[in-house]
Design an enzyme around this catalytic site. Structure first.
Site, PDB file in Angstrom:
ATOM      1  N   TYR A 288      26.308  -5.847  32.343  1.00  8.09           N
ATOM      2  CA  TYR A 288      26.825  -7.187  32.634  1.00  8.09           C
ATOM      3  C   TYR A 288      28.232  -7.124  33.209  1.00  8.09           C
ATOM      4  O   TYR A 288      29.104  -7.902  32.842  1.00  8.09           O
ATOM      5  CB  TYR A 288      26.825  -8.045  31.360  1.00  8.09           C
ATOM      6  CG  TYR A 288      25.434  -8.452  30.932  1.00  8.09           C
ATOM      7  CD1 TYR A 288      24.707  -9.346  31.707  1.00  8.09           C
ATOM      8  CD2 TYR A 288      24.840  -7.931  29.791  1.00  8.09           C
ATOM      9  CE1 TYR A 288      23.421  -9.714  31.347  1.00  8.09           C
ATOM     10  CE2 TYR A 288      23.555  -8.302  29.424  1.00  8.09           C
ATOM     11  CZ  TYR A 288      22.863  -9.197  30.208  1.00  8.09           C
ATOM     12  OH  TYR A 288      21.593  -9.560  29.850  1.00  8.09           O
TER      13      TYR A 288
ATOM     14  N   TYR B 196      18.522 -16.290  22.748  1.00 11.76           N
ATOM     15  CA  TYR B 196      18.621 -14.996  23.428  1.00 11.76           C
ATOM     16  C   TYR B 196      17.761 -13.991  22.672  1.00 11.76           C
ATOM     17  O   TYR B 196      17.910 -13.846  21.461  1.00 11.76           O
ATOM     18  CB  TYR B 196      20.073 -14.492  23.476  1.00 11.76           C
ATOM     19  CG  TYR B 196      20.160 -13.088  24.042  1.00 11.76           C
ATOM     20  CD1 TYR B 196      20.156 -12.881  25.425  1.00 11.76           C
ATOM     21  CD2 TYR B 196      20.162 -11.974  23.207  1.00 11.76           C
ATOM     22  CE1 TYR B 196      20.168 -11.602  25.955  1.00 11.76           C
ATOM     23  CE2 TYR B 196      20.170 -10.689  23.732  1.00 11.76           C
ATOM     24  CZ  TYR B 196      20.173 -10.512  25.109  1.00 11.76           C
ATOM     25  OH  TYR B 196      20.178  -9.237  25.624  1.00 11.76           O
TER      26      TYR B 196
ATOM     27  N   ASP C 229      13.556 -13.717  15.087  1.00 15.12           N
ATOM     28  CA  ASP C 229      14.294 -12.604  15.679  1.00 15.12           C
ATOM     29  C   ASP C 229      15.611 -12.472  14.899  1.00 15.12           C
ATOM     30  O   ASP C 229      16.577 -13.179  15.161  1.00 15.12           O
ATOM     31  CB  ASP C 229      14.538 -12.889  17.169  1.00 15.12           C
ATOM     32  CG  ASP C 229      15.355 -11.795  17.845  1.00 15.12           C
ATOM     33  OD1 ASP C 229      15.800 -10.863  17.141  1.00 15.12           O
ATOM     34  OD2 ASP C 229      15.546 -11.889  19.073  1.00 15.12           O
TER      35      ASP C 229
ATOM     36  N   LYS D 283      19.962  -3.908  15.935  1.00 15.59           N
ATOM     37  CA  LYS D 283      21.443  -3.810  15.820  1.00 15.59           C
ATOM     38  C   LYS D 283      21.999  -3.064  14.595  1.00 15.59           C
ATOM     39  O   LYS D 283      22.389  -1.918  14.708  1.00 15.59           O
ATOM     40  CB  LYS D 283      22.038  -5.207  15.946  1.00 15.59           C
ATOM     41  CG  LYS D 283      21.800  -5.767  17.363  1.00 15.59           C
ATOM     42  CD  LYS D 283      22.892  -6.687  17.812  1.00 15.59           C
ATOM     43  CE  LYS D 283      22.874  -6.927  19.298  1.00 15.59           C
ATOM     44  NZ  LYS D 283      21.912  -7.919  19.775  1.00 15.59           N
TER      45      LYS D 283
HETATM   46  C1  LIG Z   1      20.920  -8.024  20.834  1.00 14.14           C
HETATM   47  C2  LIG Z   1      19.742  -8.876  20.606  1.00 14.14           C
HETATM   48  C3  LIG Z   1      18.488  -8.548  21.154  1.00 14.14           C
HETATM   49  C4  LIG Z   1      18.297  -7.373  22.091  1.00 14.14           C
HETATM   50  O1  LIG Z   1      18.578  -6.151  21.497  1.00 14.14           O
HETATM   51  P1  LIG Z   1      18.881  -4.877  22.426  1.00 14.14           P
HETATM   52  O2  LIG Z   1      18.944  -3.740  21.477  1.00 14.14           O
HETATM   53  O3  LIG Z   1      20.175  -5.153  23.104  1.00 14.14           O
HETATM   54  O4  LIG Z   1      17.748  -4.758  23.391  1.00 14.14           O
HETATM   55  C5  LIG Z   1      17.420  -9.355  20.860  1.00 14.14           C
HETATM   56  N1  LIG Z   1      17.547 -10.429  20.064  1.00 14.14           N
HETATM   57  C6  LIG Z   1      18.739 -10.775  19.510  1.00 14.14           C
HETATM   58  C7  LIG Z   1      18.804 -11.963  18.612  1.00 14.14           C
HETATM   59  C8  LIG Z   1      19.871 -10.020  19.776  1.00 14.14           C
HETATM   60  O5  LIG Z   1      21.039 -10.385  19.259  1.00 14.14           O
END
Ligand SMILES: *Cc1c(COP(=O)(O)O)cnc(C)c1O
Length: 426
Positions: free
Chosen positions: A18, A145, A239, A269
């Site tokens: 980015y 996201y 998520d 994460k």
């Molecule tokens: C960071 C994130 C993702 C994507 O994870 P990556 O390891 O960067 O592919 C998906 N969903 C949420 C809620 C996120 O914060």
């Protein structure tokens, strides 16, 4: 700043995330990290106020994780998970299943958050396909996201997100505002009636929409989504890649805080404590059972090369040990309390739209797009690494960050915004 040789010779070849490579401020060379601190090539130390994109919850180089990694490196760094089994993945799967509430008992590993979400979407779609129903679309939310790959881009906010450019090239999903009250819930019910038979499920970031601007919502929203999913026979995907694993302080997972049972959860994460890439998609017994049959084509059709990587799983197991042994949730709550006091003065600064804190997440939202480079430089000057985006300057510090360092982060944020509004008036 004098830059190391590797930096000068590699910089014409590396392509950063980015980042407008032509105009962006040069990236800061980091030569070491320990605890909450990053050491730069010129010897300066910065407190990492965002935990390397929300991952290093125990700080850098935690000795317990390092020991686990060293041990695993000497025994079995990696082996394929197709037809072969290894201890770390099996142990981690059982631990995650026990840690997550209800019957979220079946763990599919992958190597990044985006892929974990791809797997969740594929799982949901194939769950219905296995029953002879072609339901492959999703209900998703403005401000959401879920990743950077093509399928995950399609469930991100279509206009506000980082992916609006790709609009025509993406799967078309049903995008709505998060329901925040009974009237919204009823209206969303009508939307779902219109899409009966098309939708596989609902995907949401529970309690906090992260990369969409650190926007919070109440448990009511998630409870409403569970009711709607049940009424319309849809799968509910949480998520929890950002909020899961202690960030919110009240419990390990947002689904516990909201007291809602999702059908599928994604984690990444903080899973390895920010040491190695690893992700998990965890399904309920009902979803898993939907793949059991005599037909080989009913098996879940996915399998990343590095899935269940033994080093990653060893790090994740060590990270879960730390959650058990050390008071991470209390620490997250204490950080939140401190941030509320520290960030409060920003509320009255010109150009500030909102100040909010939830768990160990502190946010100053501005009236318009944040001048990221200027704000970031102002924080670096104060010894703190932060990376604002959209209209927010935020912190998600390691959960082990000490009181003094939280003071430094909070004050840097308020001072940076104060400086900015003074400059804007001048
Ligand atoms: C960071 C994130 C993702 C994507 O994870 P990556 O390891 O960067 O592919 C998906 N969903 C949420 C809620 C996120 O914060």
């Amino acid at each position: 700043m004098k830059r190391p040789d590797w930096y000068t010779s590699g910089q014409g070849h590396i392509w950063l995330p980015y980042t407008q490579m032509r105009t962006a401020r040069p990236a800061l060379p980091v030569v070491a990290a320990s605890g909450t601190r990053l050491t730069l090539a010129d010897g300066r130390e910065l407190v990492d106020g965002i935990s390397s994109w929300w991952s290093t919850v125990h700080g850098y180089r935690h000795p317990h994780i390092e020991e686990a990694l060293r041990g695993q490196l000497e025994v079995l760094p990696h082996v394929m998970l197709g037809g072969l089994a290894h201890e770390q993945a099996y142990v981690l799967a059982e631990r995650l299943a026990k840690l997550l509430p209800g019957n979220l008992n079946h763990v599919f590993f992958s190597d990044s958050g985006s892929v974990a979400v791809e797997v969740a979407m594929k799982m949901a779609a194939q769950f219905w396909l296995n029953q002879g129903q072609r339901r492959v679309k999703f209900l998703c939310f403005r401000g959401g996201y879920h990743g950077d790959t093509f399928a995950t881009m399609s469930v991100c906010d279509p206009d506000e997100g980082m992916h609006s450019l790709f609009k025509g090239a993406l799967l078309e999903q049903v995008v709505v505002d998060l329901p925040r009250n009974a009237a919204d819930e009823a209206a969303l019910g009508e939307v779902l009636d219109r899409h009966r038979g098309d939708l596989a499920g609902i995907i949401v970031e529970p309690l906090v929409q992260g990369a969409g601007g650190m926007v919070f919502h109440d448990p009511f929203t998630l409870q409403a989504l569970r009711r709607l999913a049940d009424a319309h026979d849809l799968l509910l995907i949480f998520d929890e890649i950002f909020v899961g694993l202690g960030r919110l302080g009240e419990a390990m997972f947002a689904c516990e805080i909201a007291d809602v049972q999702p059908d599928i959860v994604t984690l990444s994460k903080a899973l390895t404590g920010g040491t190695l890439p690893l992700a998990a998609t965890i399904a309920s017994a009902r979803i898993y059972d939907g793949f059991l049959s005599d037909d080989p084509m009913s098996a879940l059709m996915h399998g990343p090369t590095y899935m269940g990587n033994a080093m990653g799983c060893a790090a994740a197991n060590a990270s879960l040990d730390l959650f058990e042994r050390e008071p991470r949730l209390e620490q997250a709550r204490a950080i939140g309390k401190q941030l509320e006091t520290l960030l409060a003065p920003a509320r009255y600064l010109p150009g500030v739209r909102d100040v909010r804190v939830r768990g160990a997440i502190g946010v100053i939202q501005l009236d318009g797009p944040a001048p990221a480079d200027r704000l970031s430089a102002a924080c670096i000057k104060r010894g703190v690494w932060l990376r604002p985006f959209r209209d927010v300057l935020y912190t998600t510090p390691p959960l082990v960050t000490g009181e003094d360092e939280i003071v430094r982060i909070g004050n840097a944020m308020v001072d940076a915004v104060r400086e900015l509004s003074a400059e804007n008036r001048a």
